[in-house]
Design a protein around this motif. Sequence first.
Motif, short mmCIF file in Angstrom:
data_model
loop_
_atom_site.label_atom_id
_atom_site.label_comp_id
_atom_site.label_asym_id
_atom_site.label_seq_id
_atom_site.Cartn_x
_atom_site.Cartn_y
_atom_site.Cartn_z
N TRP A 194 8.15 5.44 2.16
CA TRP A 194 6.92 5.65 1.62
C TRP A 194 6.23 5.83 2.69
O TRP A 194 5.95 4.96 3.53
N GLY A 195 5.25 7.02 2.71
CA GLY A 195 4.12 7.08 3.78
C GLY A 195 2.86 6.07 3.05
O GLY A 195 2.76 5.76 1.95
N ASP A 196 2.22 5.59 4.10
CA ASP A 196 0.88 4.72 3.55
C ASP A 196 0.13 5.23 2.31
O ASP A 196 -0.20 4.50 1.40
N GLU A 197 -0.20 6.57 2.29
CA GLU A 197 -0.92 7.04 1.06
C GLU A 197 -0.09 6.84 -0.19
O GLU A 197 -0.65 6.60 -1.24
N HIS A 198 1.24 7.34 -0.07
CA HIS A 198 2.16 7.34 -1.29
C HIS A 198 2.14 5.95 -1.82
O HIS A 198 2.22 5.65 -2.94
N TYR A 199 2.58 4.94 -1.02
CA TYR A 199 2.68 3.48 -1.11
C TYR A 199 1.43 3.04 -2.03
O TYR A 199 1.58 2.37 -2.78
N ALA A 200 0.30 3.38 -1.35
CA ALA A 200 -0.81 3.06 -1.96
C ALA A 200 -0.88 3.31 -3.48
O ALA A 200 -1.43 2.66 -4.22
N ARG A 201 -0.75 4.74 -3.60
CA ARG A 201 -0.86 5.27 -5.17
C ARG A 201 0.19 4.79 -6.01
O ARG A 201 -0.18 4.28 -7.15
N ALA A 202 1.38 4.54 -5.43
CA ALA A 202 2.52 4.25 -6.46
C ALA A 202 2.55 2.60 -6.93
O ALA A 202 2.58 2.37 -7.87
N ALA A 203 2.15 1.94 -5.93
CA ALA A 203 2.31 0.51 -5.99
C ALA A 203 0.95 0.08 -6.63
O ALA A 203 0.67 -1.04 -7.34
N THR A 204 -0.29 0.94 -6.98
CA THR A 204 -1.52 0.64 -7.84
C THR A 204 -1.44 1.32 -8.90
O THR A 204 -2.36 1.51 -9.64
N GLY A 205 -0.41 2.02 -9.40
CA GLY A 205 -0.25 2.58 -10.61
C GLY A 205 -0.82 4.20 -10.79
O GLY A 205 -0.94 4.77 -11.81
N ARG A 206 -1.14 4.60 -9.40
CA ARG A 206 -1.77 5.90 -9.61
C ARG A 206 -0.58 6.92 -9.29
O ARG A 206 -0.90 8.35 -9.63
N ALA A 207 0.54 6.84 -9.01
CA ALA A 207 1.44 7.72 -8.90
C ALA A 207 2.77 7.17 -9.55
O ALA A 207 3.26 5.93 -9.56
N PRO A 208 3.32 7.89 -10.50
CA PRO A 208 4.58 7.32 -11.45
C PRO A 208 5.59 7.25 -10.50
O PRO A 208 5.72 8.02 -9.48
N ALA A 216 15.86 1.96 -6.40
CA ALA A 216 15.74 1.51 -4.79
C ALA A 216 14.82 0.08 -5.11
O ALA A 216 15.02 -0.98 -4.08
N LEU A 217 13.89 -0.13 -5.87
CA LEU A 217 13.04 -1.30 -5.78
C LEU A 217 13.82 -2.20 -6.75
O LEU A 217 13.29 -3.66 -6.57
N GLY A 218 14.75 -1.83 -7.58
CA GLY A 218 15.26 -2.84 -8.39
C GLY A 218 14.18 -3.77 -9.37
O GLY A 218 13.49 -3.03 -9.92
N PRO A 219 14.44 -5.01 -9.65
CA PRO A 219 13.56 -5.83 -10.48
C PRO A 219 12.18 -5.74 -10.16
O PRO A 219 11.27 -5.94 -10.98
N ASP A 220 11.79 -5.25 -8.88
CA ASP A 220 10.51 -5.33 -8.40
C ASP A 220 9.74 -4.21 -8.95
O ASP A 220 8.43 -4.06 -9.09
N ALA A 221 10.35 -3.34 -9.61
CA ALA A 221 9.82 -1.86 -10.07
C ALA A 221 9.01 -2.31 -11.32
O ALA A 221 7.95 -1.80 -11.61
N GLU A 222 9.33 -3.34 -12.01
CA GLU A 222 8.60 -3.94 -13.37
C GLU A 222 7.47 -4.70 -12.82
O GLU A 222 6.53 -4.97 -13.64
N ARG A 223 7.39 -4.89 -11.49
CA ARG A 223 6.16 -5.75 -11.20
C ARG A 223 4.95 -4.97 -11.05
O ARG A 223 3.76 -5.31 -10.65
N LEU A 224 5.26 -3.71 -10.84
CA LEU A 224 4.13 -2.47 -10.37
C LEU A 224 3.54 -2.09 -11.55
O LEU A 224 4.03 -1.94 -12.85
N PRO A 225 2.06 -1.85 -11.81
CA PRO A 225 1.39 -1.86 -10.49
C PRO A 225 1.01 -3.51 -10.10
O PRO A 225 0.88 -4.44 -10.80
N LEU A 226 0.99 -3.77 -8.63
CA LEU A 226 0.65 -4.90 -7.93
C LEU A 226 -0.86 -5.08 -8.30
O LEU A 226 -1.18 -6.51 -8.43
N PHE A 227 -1.59 -4.24 -8.31
CA PHE A 227 -3.05 -4.32 -8.74
C PHE A 227 -3.62 -2.76 -9.02
O PHE A 227 -2.89 -1.98 -8.51
N SER A 228 -4.61 -2.84 -9.53
CA SER A 228 -5.21 -1.40 -9.72
C SER A 228 -6.63 -1.31 -9.34
O SER A 228 -7.36 -2.22 -9.50
#
Length: 228
Positions: A194-208, A216-228
């Motif tokens: 992931w590029g920085d912008e997409h990572y920021a969007r995906a990990a904060t719930g802005r991009a599905p 690829a994320l495995g169980p960590d996928a359920e932890r997203l968003p990490l914050f919003s």
Amino acid sequence: MTADHVTRSHPAEVLRAAYEAFAAVVRPLGDEESWLPTDCAGWAVRDLVFHCAGDAQRALVALHTPASEPADRDAVTYWQDWAPDPVGAANGRRWNRVGASMFLDFRQLKELYLETTAATVTAAAAARSDGRVTTQGHVLTAGDLMLTLAVEASIHHLDLVTRLPTAPGPAPTGLAAVRATLDGLLGRPVPLEWGDEHYARAATGRAPLTVAERLALGPDAERLPLFS
């Protein structure tokens, strides 16, 4: 710009870059553009600028509120208090919309934002990075506080420009701070290209997440968003 690079940058310079990049988007905007939607649900450009002005004001207070207690949060663990709160988020959106609407002309709000962030950048440059400060019920070093502010400004920068296609993007050092924070919360570097912008969007719930990304994320996928 890598996450490793941001650890070698002075936190005040990371904050300066993030705030100046955001200001470069805000400065030329007119009243009509201030009503364009952003990626923050329910917020127009002016609402988001009002919110970010308040964040810079909080930073000014924090940088002048020294603490004698040991730090109980750092630039990563600061975000661990976040939890989904639909009712609180809705109330926050309503409060912010009312506050931003009190400015009859966007130029007034724009000048408030630009003056406040410029003062915050000056205060950050004068502060000792290892000095402890108080904000939102926690004690951090001033340097860690600056990084949290750069992270929030950089993510909201992405929110701001969703309907402003010719606007400049966030500062690379600000996005590197976002990546370092997200990797820290995740507990490992994200296992995706992931590029920085997409990572920021995906990990904060802005991009599905796609199916492949979830695998690829495995169980960590359920932890997203990490914050919003």
